[in-house]
Design a protein around this motif. Structure first.
Motif, short mmCIF file in Angstrom:
data_model
loop_
_atom_site.label_atom_id
_atom_site.label_comp_id
_atom_site.label_asym_id
_atom_site.label_seq_id
_atom_site.Cartn_x
_atom_site.Cartn_y
_atom_site.Cartn_z
N ALA A 130 0.83 -1.21 0.00
CA ALA A 130 0.00 0.00 0.00
C ALA A 130 0.87 1.25 0.00
CB ALA A 130 -0.94 -0.01 1.19
N VAL A 131 1.96 1.23 0.74
CA VAL A 131 2.87 2.38 0.78
C VAL A 131 3.49 2.60 -0.59
CG1 VAL A 131 5.02 3.27 1.77
CG2 VAL A 131 3.30 2.24 3.27
N VAL A 132 3.96 1.53 -1.23
CA VAL A 132 4.55 1.65 -2.57
C VAL A 132 3.52 2.20 -3.56
CG1 VAL A 132 5.49 0.32 -4.52
CG2 VAL A 132 6.36 -0.06 -2.20
N LYS A 133 2.29 1.75 -3.47
CA LYS A 133 1.24 2.26 -4.36
C LYS A 133 0.99 3.74 -4.14
CE LYS A 133 -1.42 -2.02 -4.71
NZ LYS A 133 -2.70 -2.66 -4.34
N LYS A 134 1.09 4.20 -2.89
CA LYS A 134 0.79 5.60 -2.56
C LYS A 134 1.93 6.56 -2.92
CE LYS A 134 -2.49 4.68 1.15
NZ LYS A 134 -3.64 5.42 0.64
N VAL A 135 3.19 6.15 -2.65
CA VAL A 135 4.29 7.10 -2.81
C VAL A 135 5.37 6.65 -3.79
CG1 VAL A 135 3.95 8.22 -0.58
CG2 VAL A 135 5.47 6.25 -0.73
N GLY A 136 5.18 5.49 -4.41
CA GLY A 136 6.13 5.03 -5.42
C GLY A 136 7.30 4.25 -4.84
N GLY A 137 8.29 4.05 -5.67
CA GLY A 137 9.44 3.27 -5.28
C GLY A 137 9.25 1.80 -5.59
N ALA A 138 10.16 0.99 -5.10
CA ALA A 138 10.10 -0.45 -5.31
C ALA A 138 10.20 -1.14 -3.96
CB ALA A 138 11.23 -0.91 -6.22
N MET A 139 9.46 -2.24 -3.81
CA MET A 139 9.50 -3.04 -2.60
C MET A 139 10.48 -4.19 -2.80
SD MET A 139 6.41 -5.08 -0.66
CE MET A 139 6.37 -6.50 -1.78
N TYR A 140 11.42 -4.35 -1.86
CA TYR A 140 12.41 -5.41 -1.92
C TYR A 140 12.19 -6.37 -0.76
CZ TYR A 140 14.84 -2.51 -5.28
OH TYR A 140 15.15 -1.78 -6.39
N GLY A 141 12.31 -7.65 -1.04
CA GLY A 141 12.15 -8.64 0.02
C GLY A 141 12.37 -10.04 -0.50
N SER A 142 12.07 -11.00 0.36
CA SER A 142 12.21 -12.41 0.01
C SER A 142 11.15 -12.80 -1.01
CB SER A 142 12.05 -13.27 1.27
OG SER A 142 10.72 -13.15 1.75
N GLU A 143 11.24 -14.01 -1.50
CA GLU A 143 10.25 -14.48 -2.47
C GLU A 143 8.84 -14.47 -1.89
OE1 GLU A 143 9.39 -14.88 -6.15
OE2 GLU A 143 11.49 -14.80 -5.60
N SER A 144 8.68 -14.81 -0.60
CA SER A 144 7.34 -14.77 0.00
C SER A 144 6.83 -13.34 0.13
CB SER A 144 7.31 -15.49 1.36
OG SER A 144 8.17 -14.88 2.27
N THR A 145 7.72 -12.40 0.38
CA THR A 145 7.34 -10.99 0.40
C THR A 145 6.84 -10.55 -0.98
OG1 THR A 145 8.86 -10.43 2.19
CG2 THR A 145 8.23 -8.64 0.72
N LEU A 146 7.56 -10.96 -2.02
CA LEU A 146 7.16 -10.59 -3.37
C LEU A 146 5.82 -11.24 -3.75
CD1 LEU A 146 10.58 -10.74 -5.24
CD2 LEU A 146 9.57 -8.87 -3.92
N ASN A 147 5.59 -12.46 -3.30
CA ASN A 147 4.30 -13.10 -3.55
C ASN A 147 3.17 -12.31 -2.91
OD1 ASN A 147 5.23 -15.19 -5.16
ND2 ASN A 147 5.57 -16.55 -3.41
N GLY A 202 3.24 -9.10 -2.31
CA GLY A 202 3.13 -7.90 -3.13
C GLY A 202 2.31 -8.14 -4.39
N ARG A 203 2.55 -9.28 -5.04
CA ARG A 203 1.77 -9.62 -6.23
C ARG A 203 0.29 -9.76 -5.87
NH1 ARG A 203 6.35 -13.18 -6.78
NH2 ARG A 203 7.76 -12.25 -8.30
N GLY A 204 0.02 -10.43 -4.75
CA GLY A 204 -1.37 -10.61 -4.31
C GLY A 204 -2.05 -9.30 -3.99
N GLU A 205 -1.26 -8.29 -3.60
CA GLU A 205 -1.81 -6.97 -3.29
C GLU A 205 -1.79 -6.03 -4.50
OE1 GLU A 205 -3.22 -5.81 -0.27
OE2 GLU A 205 -3.29 -7.98 -0.03
N GLY A 206 -1.43 -6.58 -5.67
CA GLY A 206 -1.53 -5.82 -6.91
C GLY A 206 -0.28 -5.10 -7.38
N LEU A 207 0.88 -5.37 -6.79
CA LEU A 207 2.11 -4.76 -7.29
C LEU A 207 2.59 -5.51 -8.52
CD1 LEU A 207 4.26 -4.01 -4.08
CD2 LEU A 207 2.76 -2.46 -5.35
#
Length: 121
Positions: free
Chosen positions: A66-83, A85-90
């Motif tokens: 939600a923060v990335v959607k609001k103010v931009g940038g890229a989210m970095y994390g483990s594969e489960s974190t990225l999953n 993010g995908r589920g939340e629409g990134l």
């Protein structure tokens, strides 16, 4: 935690919603947009270059997409974190993985437009 040098803005573990214990114990956890907006405003966060998630527990990860959607940038994390993010629409362009190196120390950042150390040497 928001870190900036006035030019580059980085966030670590964007957990801003902070649900109450009863909600945590029996409720459905989800980001709260108004709470996130208030916290970002209070901290003066208007843009991000990177948001790092230490690990995929709710108290590190929940509000990050939600923060990335609001103010931009890229989210970095483990594969489960990225999953998550995908589920939340990134999109994949809004995310990158950090993985342990097999040899040596530190973490390596992998993204379509960047590949290098996660921290300066």
């Amino acid at each position: 935690m928001h870190l900036t040098d006035g030019e580059t803005d980085t966030f670590v573990d964007a957990f801003l919603t902070r649900p109450s214990f009863p909600r945590l114990a029996v409720g459905h956890l989800k980001p709260t947009g108004t709470t996130i907006d208030k916290a970002l405003g209070k901290g003066g966060v208007v843009k991000l270059d990177a948001l790092f998630v230490a690990h995929s527990h709710h108290d590190h990860l929940m509000d990050a997409p939600a923060v990335v959607k609001k103010v931009g940038g890229a989210m970095y994390g483990s594969e489960s974190t990225l999953n998550y993010g995908r589920g939340e629409g990134l999109s994949d362009a809004q995310m990158g993985a950090h993985r342990r190196r097999r040899r040596g120390h530190g973490r390596q950042v992998h993204r379509a437009d960047h590949r290098g150390p996660a921290q300066p040497r």
